[in-house]
Motif scaffolding. Structure first.
Motif, PDB file in Angstrom:
ATOM      1  N   GLU A  78     -19.112   7.376 -10.554  1.00  0.00           N
ATOM      2  CA  GLU A  78     -18.177   6.268 -10.425  1.00  0.00           C
ATOM      3  C   GLU A  78     -17.316   6.389 -11.775  1.00  0.00           C
ATOM      4  OE1 GLU A  78     -20.598   2.747 -11.525  1.00  0.00           O
ATOM      5  OE2 GLU A  78     -22.168   4.154 -12.174  1.00  0.00           O
ATOM      6  N   ILE A  79     -17.454   7.216 -12.567  1.00  0.00           N
ATOM      7  CA  ILE A  79     -16.367   7.497 -13.690  1.00  0.00           C
ATOM      8  C   ILE A  79     -15.774   8.705 -13.717  1.00  0.00           C
ATOM      9  CG2 ILE A  79     -17.788   5.749 -14.984  1.00  0.00           C
ATOM     10  CD1 ILE A  79     -18.035   8.309 -16.820  1.00  0.00           C
ATOM     11  N   GLY A  80     -16.036   9.369 -12.692  1.00  0.00           N
ATOM     12  CA  GLY A  80     -15.224  10.746 -12.271  1.00  0.00           C
ATOM     13  C   GLY A  80     -13.842  10.570 -12.391  1.00  0.00           C
ATOM     14  N   ASP A  81     -13.207   9.364 -12.007  1.00  0.00           N
ATOM     15  CA  ASP A  81     -11.821   9.038 -11.883  1.00  0.00           C
ATOM     16  C   ASP A  81     -11.373   8.857 -13.375  1.00  0.00           C
ATOM     17  OD1 ASP A  81     -13.635   6.841 -11.656  1.00  0.00           O
ATOM     18  OD2 ASP A  81     -11.765   5.565 -11.470  1.00  0.00           O
ATOM     19  N   LEU A  82     -12.151   8.296 -14.295  1.00  0.00           N
ATOM     20  CA  LEU A  82     -11.724   8.063 -15.729  1.00  0.00           C
ATOM     21  C   LEU A  82     -11.391   9.464 -16.764  1.00  0.00           C
ATOM     22  CD1 LEU A  82     -14.122   5.312 -16.929  1.00  0.00           C
ATOM     23  CD2 LEU A  82     -11.541   5.137 -16.502  1.00  0.00           C
ATOM     24  N   LEU A  83     -12.177  10.524 -16.297  1.00  0.00           N
ATOM     25  CA  LEU A  83     -11.583  11.847 -16.829  1.00  0.00           C
ATOM     26  C   LEU A  83     -10.444  12.456 -16.512  1.00  0.00           C
ATOM     27  CD1 LEU A  83     -15.491  12.745 -16.412  1.00  0.00           C
ATOM     28  CD2 LEU A  83     -14.739  11.812 -18.480  1.00  0.00           C
ATOM     29  N   ARG A  84      -9.840  12.922 -17.405  1.00  0.00           N
ATOM     30  CA  ARG A  84      -8.449  13.534 -16.946  1.00  0.00           C
ATOM     31  C   ARG A  84      -9.049  14.765 -15.877  1.00  0.00           C
ATOM     32  NH1 ARG A  84      -7.352  16.609 -21.536  1.00  0.00           N
ATOM     33  NH2 ARG A  84      -8.523  15.385 -22.708  1.00  0.00           N
ATOM     34  N   TYR A  85      -8.502  14.401 -14.584  1.00  0.00           N
ATOM     35  CA  TYR A  85      -8.865  15.365 -13.727  1.00  0.00           C
ATOM     36  C   TYR A  85      -8.070  16.894 -13.738  1.00  0.00           C
ATOM     37  CZ  TYR A  85     -10.148  17.593  -9.375  1.00  0.00           C
ATOM     38  OH  TYR A  85     -10.691  18.579  -8.388  1.00  0.00           O
TER      39      TYR A  85
END
Ligand code: ACO
Length: 181
Positions: A78-85
């Motif tokens: 659920e926090i994958g989107d918070l990291l600089r992709y």
């Protein structure tokens, strides 16, 4: 008063009984026996044990605290989107803390802090790892204090995340970034 000699080591199969007992004593949530088996055999789970070497009567290797965690793929959380992709790094990982506990008579000695430090150190050494994260129930003041003191960032409040005895409780999501995450 007597000062204990706390040591940290990896979990081992002989910790099973104490691990199950302490979980049952201090958590409102029941865990499957498969979970405990995975922890003591370090199957898909990384964990650290705290023991008091100064304890008499053959108890010097008995569990008095623990932390359990799992390595997960960042994009599947659920926090994958918070990291600089970064498309060139699809294999980015996170370390998710499952459970942390210290038996009551050993609290406020810095044992939980040391256990969390072990997890952070471990995560920092994994090149693909971007963060350590966890959920904590919103009324757990000691744990929330601990994570804040250790510079975890509270990034979300999840409504009704936990269901305990038919009652819903919110959780906080705390994150500690590593390796420039
Ligand atoms: N009230 C306020 N702050 C507290 C408290 C408390 N009761 N207990 C710890 N803290 C804070 C202190 O600020 C302390 O910082 P300081 O040393 O600078 O004063 C900091 O946390 C570190 O304290 P430790 O001594 O390392 O914590 P302890 O070894 O006592 O363990 C723990 C804390 C794990 C929360 C313990 O109380 C416990 O086992 N509780 C029951 C199980 C639990 O709640 N586990 C965490 C659930 S979240 C999860 O598992 C992902």
């Amino acid at each position: 008063s007597h000062r204990p000699t706390i040591c940290y080591r990896h979990m081992q199969p002989s910790d099973l009984e104490a691990l199950e007992r302490i979980h049952a004593d201090i958590f409102p949530i029941r865990y499957e026996s498969e979970f405990f088996q995975s922890v003591v055999n370090e199957r898909d789970i990384v964990s650290w044990a705290a023991v008091d070497r100064s304890r008499p009567n053959g108890q010097s290797d008995e569990l008095i605290g623990f932390v359990t965690a799992r390595i997960v793929l960042a994009k599947e959380t659920e926090i994958g989107d918070l990291l600089r992709y970064d498309p060139s790094k699809p294999d980015q990982t996170l370390v998710y803390i499952l459970t942390l506990g210290v038996v009551e008579t050993y609290r406020n000695l810095g044992i939980a802090r040391s256990l969390i430090c072990q997890v952070i150190k471990y995560a920092s050494r994994i090149p693909t790892c971007r963060a350590v994260y966890l959920h904590v129930i919103s009324y757990n003041i000691p744990a929330i204090h601990l994570y804040k003191k250790m510079s975890f960032k509270c990034i979300r409040r999840l409504q009704g995340f936990y269901l305990i005895n038919g009652q819903h409780y919110d959780s906080f999501l705390f994150v500690y970034y590593v390796n420039g995450g």
